[in-house]
Enzyme design. Sequence first.
Site, PDB file in Angstrom:
ATOM      1  N   GLU A  89       0.824  -1.216   0.000  1.00  0.00           N
ATOM      2  CA  GLU A  89       0.000   0.000   0.000  1.00  0.00           C
ATOM      3  C   GLU A  89       0.857   1.265   0.000  1.00  0.00           C
ATOM      4  O   GLU A  89       1.937   1.285   0.591  1.00  0.00           O
ATOM      5  CB  GLU A  89      -0.824   0.084   1.288  1.00  0.00           C
ATOM      6  CG  GLU A  89      -1.850  -0.985   1.453  1.00  0.00           C
ATOM      7  CD  GLU A  89      -2.603  -0.812   2.766  1.00  0.00           C
ATOM      8  OE1 GLU A  89      -3.453  -1.657   3.041  1.00  0.00           O
ATOM      9  OE2 GLU A  89      -2.343   0.143   3.516  1.00  0.00           O
ATOM     10  N   CYS A 103       2.904   8.392   1.648  1.00  0.00           N
ATOM     11  CA  CYS A 103       3.395   7.472   2.663  1.00  0.00           C
ATOM     12  C   CYS A 103       3.648   6.143   1.946  1.00  0.00           C
ATOM     13  O   CYS A 103       2.733   5.597   1.329  1.00  0.00           O
ATOM     14  CB  CYS A 103       2.293   7.349   3.721  1.00  0.00           C
ATOM     15  SG  CYS A 103       2.674   6.181   4.990  1.00  0.00           S
ATOM     16  N   CYS A 110       5.419  -7.197   7.771  1.00  0.00           N
ATOM     17  CA  CYS A 110       6.358  -6.640   8.737  1.00  0.00           C
ATOM     18  C   CYS A 110       6.609  -7.659   9.846  1.00  0.00           C
ATOM     19  O   CYS A 110       5.693  -8.386  10.245  1.00  0.00           O
ATOM     20  CB  CYS A 110       5.803  -5.348   9.328  1.00  0.00           C
ATOM     21  SG  CYS A 110       6.979  -4.526  10.430  1.00  0.00           S
ATOM     22  N   CYS A 114       3.606  -4.862  15.866  1.00  0.00           N
ATOM     23  CA  CYS A 114       3.023  -3.855  16.767  1.00  0.00           C
ATOM     24  C   CYS A 114       1.525  -4.153  16.914  1.00  0.00           C
ATOM     25  O   CYS A 114       0.841  -4.440  15.922  1.00  0.00           O
ATOM     26  CB  CYS A 114       3.228  -2.452  16.199  1.00  0.00           C
ATOM     27  SG  CYS A 114       4.974  -2.054  15.967  1.00  0.00           S
ATOM     28  N   CYS A 117      -1.289  -2.326  14.765  1.00  0.00           N
ATOM     29  CA  CYS A 117      -1.054  -2.163  13.324  1.00  0.00           C
ATOM     30  C   CYS A 117      -1.581  -3.362  12.523  1.00  0.00           C
ATOM     31  O   CYS A 117      -1.289  -4.515  12.855  1.00  0.00           O
ATOM     32  CB  CYS A 117       0.449  -2.003  13.108  1.00  0.00           C
ATOM     33  SG  CYS A 117       0.936  -2.003  11.384  1.00  0.00           S
ATOM     34  N   GLY A 160       5.857  -2.100   6.789  1.00  0.00           N
ATOM     35  CA  GLY A 160       7.244  -2.489   7.018  1.00  0.00           C
ATOM     36  C   GLY A 160       8.015  -1.559   7.931  1.00  0.00           C
ATOM     37  O   GLY A 160       7.614  -0.413   8.161  1.00  0.00           O
ATOM     38  N   GLU A 161       9.105  -2.075   8.465  1.00  0.00           N
ATOM     39  CA  GLU A 161      10.033  -1.283   9.292  1.00  0.00           C
ATOM     40  C   GLU A 161      11.232  -0.939   8.404  1.00  0.00           C
ATOM     41  O   GLU A 161      12.057  -1.809   8.088  1.00  0.00           O
ATOM     42  CB  GLU A 161      10.454  -2.110  10.520  1.00  0.00           C
ATOM     43  CG  GLU A 161      11.685  -1.623  11.237  1.00  0.00           C
ATOM     44  CD  GLU A 161      11.651  -0.148  11.642  1.00  0.00           C
ATOM     45  OE1 GLU A 161      10.705   0.268  12.312  1.00  0.00           O
ATOM     46  OE2 GLU A 161      12.601   0.579  11.275  1.00  0.00           O
ATOM     47  N   SER A 215       8.792   6.104  16.372  1.00  0.00           N
ATOM     48  CA  SER A 215       7.468   5.727  16.881  1.00  0.00           C
ATOM     49  C   SER A 215       7.635   5.347  18.347  1.00  0.00           C
ATOM     50  O   SER A 215       7.938   4.210  18.664  1.00  0.00           O
ATOM     51  CB  SER A 215       6.921   4.535  16.088  1.00  0.00           C
ATOM     52  OG  SER A 215       6.722   4.898  14.756  1.00  0.00           O
ATOM     53  N   HIS A 217       5.314   6.152  21.185  1.00  0.00           N
ATOM     54  CA  HIS A 217       3.993   5.704  21.638  1.00  0.00           C
ATOM     55  C   HIS A 217       3.862   5.484  23.138  1.00  0.00           C
ATOM     56  O   HIS A 217       2.737   5.425  23.632  1.00  0.00           O
ATOM     57  CB  HIS A 217       3.525   4.456  20.882  1.00  0.00           C
ATOM     58  CG  HIS A 217       3.559   4.600  19.388  1.00  0.00           C
ATOM     59  ND1 HIS A 217       3.217   5.771  18.749  1.00  0.00           N
ATOM     60  CD2 HIS A 217       3.916   3.740  18.402  1.00  0.00           C
ATOM     61  CE1 HIS A 217       3.350   5.624  17.439  1.00  0.00           C
ATOM     62  NE2 HIS A 217       3.789   4.406  17.204  1.00  0.00           N
ATOM     63  N   ASN A 289      -6.795   5.151  13.935  1.00  0.00           N
ATOM     64  CA  ASN A 289      -7.886   4.710  13.063  1.00  0.00           C
ATOM     65  C   ASN A 289      -8.306   3.311  13.515  1.00  0.00           C
ATOM     66  O   ASN A 289      -7.588   2.349  13.271  1.00  0.00           O
ATOM     67  CB  ASN A 289      -7.421   4.613  11.601  1.00  0.00           C
ATOM     68  CG  ASN A 289      -7.411   5.958  10.896  1.00  0.00           C
ATOM     69  OD1 ASN A 289      -8.211   6.837  11.207  1.00  0.00           O
ATOM     70  ND2 ASN A 289      -6.504   6.124   9.966  1.00  0.00           N
ATOM     71  N   CYS A 332      -2.125   1.980   8.227  1.00  0.00           N
ATOM     72  CA  CYS A 332      -1.169   1.119   7.537  1.00  0.00           C
ATOM     73  C   CYS A 332      -1.609  -0.343   7.459  1.00  0.00           C
ATOM     74  O   CYS A 332      -1.866  -0.980   8.472  1.00  0.00           O
ATOM     75  CB  CYS A 332       0.136   1.254   8.300  1.00  0.00           C
ATOM     76  SG  CYS A 332       1.342   0.029   7.917  1.00  0.00           S
TER      77      CYS A 332
HETATM   78  S1  SF4 Z   1       4.491  -1.643   9.837  1.00  0.00           S
HETATM   79 FE1  SF4 Z   1       5.313  -0.249  11.411  1.00  0.00          FE
HETATM   80  S2  SF4 Z   1       3.679  -0.083  12.932  1.00  0.00           S
HETATM   81 FE2  SF4 Z   1       3.227  -1.880  11.629  1.00  0.00          FE
HETATM   82  S3  SF4 Z   1       4.090  -3.643  12.728  1.00  0.00           S
HETATM   83 FE3  SF4 Z   1       5.649  -2.896  11.305  1.00  0.00          FE
HETATM   84  S4  SF4 Z   1       6.890  -1.436  12.449  1.00  0.00           S
HETATM   85 FE4  SF4 Z   1       5.000  -1.774  13.623  1.00  0.00          FE
END
Ligand code: SF4
Length: 347
Positions: A89, A103, A110, A114, A117, A160-161, A215, A217, A289, A332
């Site tokens: 995306e 973005c 990923c 998290c 997410c 993704g990270e 991030s 949080h 969201n 995301c």
């Molecule tokens: S995409 Fe970003 S927010 Fe989502 S799990 Fe991976 S590191 Fe975490």
Amino acid sequence: MSTIYDIDKMETLRRQAAVQPHGMKRFRNALFKNGQSWDAALEVLPEEGRALFSEQIVPECLELRERHDSAVDGASKLIFQTKDGHLIESVVLRPRTGRTSICISSQVGCACYCSFCATGKMGFTRNLASAEILDQVTQANRLLKSEGRVIRNVVFMGMGEPLLNLNEVFASVDFLTAVPFFNLSGARVTVSTVGIPDAMACFTGRFPSVRLALSLHSARQEVRERLMPQARRFPLDMLRGALVNAAGNGTVMIEYLMLLGVNDGPEDLAALVEYLGDIPVHINIIPFNEYAGCSLQGTPQSGREHFANELKAAGFDTTLRYSLGSDIAAACGQLVKHKKEQMHGTG
Ligand code: SF4
């Protein structure tokens, strides 16, 4: 076949076709700065150049599968398919301030998991190549051309990270900031991370003027671990050194997603103020969201405003971000997750 992002190959073809440097510059500008289609960009080359480039270059690494436009706030979510069939995306944002942003994703899925997410619930498939990362920007520019817009900001905050795909992300940032290609200043490119200290040091050493977003949080270790399993490997005290180092360049943002009853209380605020201390950062307060399959709830706007005002009173440069694209599942990974479930009959 090579891609339009293969600098050496493009230079070899330029020489073979005897395209003059200024002709090549017009070709690159058409592709990367002006959002022209491949066919329109080829038109600026002499005829023998057109044939050679057409035979040996693949103009797109991704196929645009879906576009979802928000009816309320000018966000568009793009779903791309890679050549090996994976979905990723990107989200185009058209804020009222005027600077069109995108973005982008850096991985398929990923590995960070998290809890808030949707991408984190998919697991990890593979890293994206730099050409696949960059193609999200090129194709978005082509879509935006009819609106007279061009991408002004690129944010690595999609699937993704990024700092777990260091080589490809570094190559992408090089290309985005290089004068002959996208020519974006470092202040217009942001790479967001869950907080991987060694990689953060590596990033800021290589790109001192490019923005890094952490991030965070939560500044409470136990809360952060619940939200972000990576926090167990990289606890807050370890992260702080990397943060101080990165903030020395004046380019660090702190991302703080506000979750009702999780990280929005007075003890969370006090921990955040104490943790950041006098590190020169900009804090971004982000709404959540909500989506099916996740039991977390976002803090209401009044709570977010109160939190932001307290941070400002404590001397922190703080911005309240408003949700964009809530009607098109812009958080995301939501749309890709939904689409995968449909494809596998679980949606
Ligand atoms: S995409 Fe970003 S927010 Fe989502 S799990 Fe991976 S590191 Fe975490």
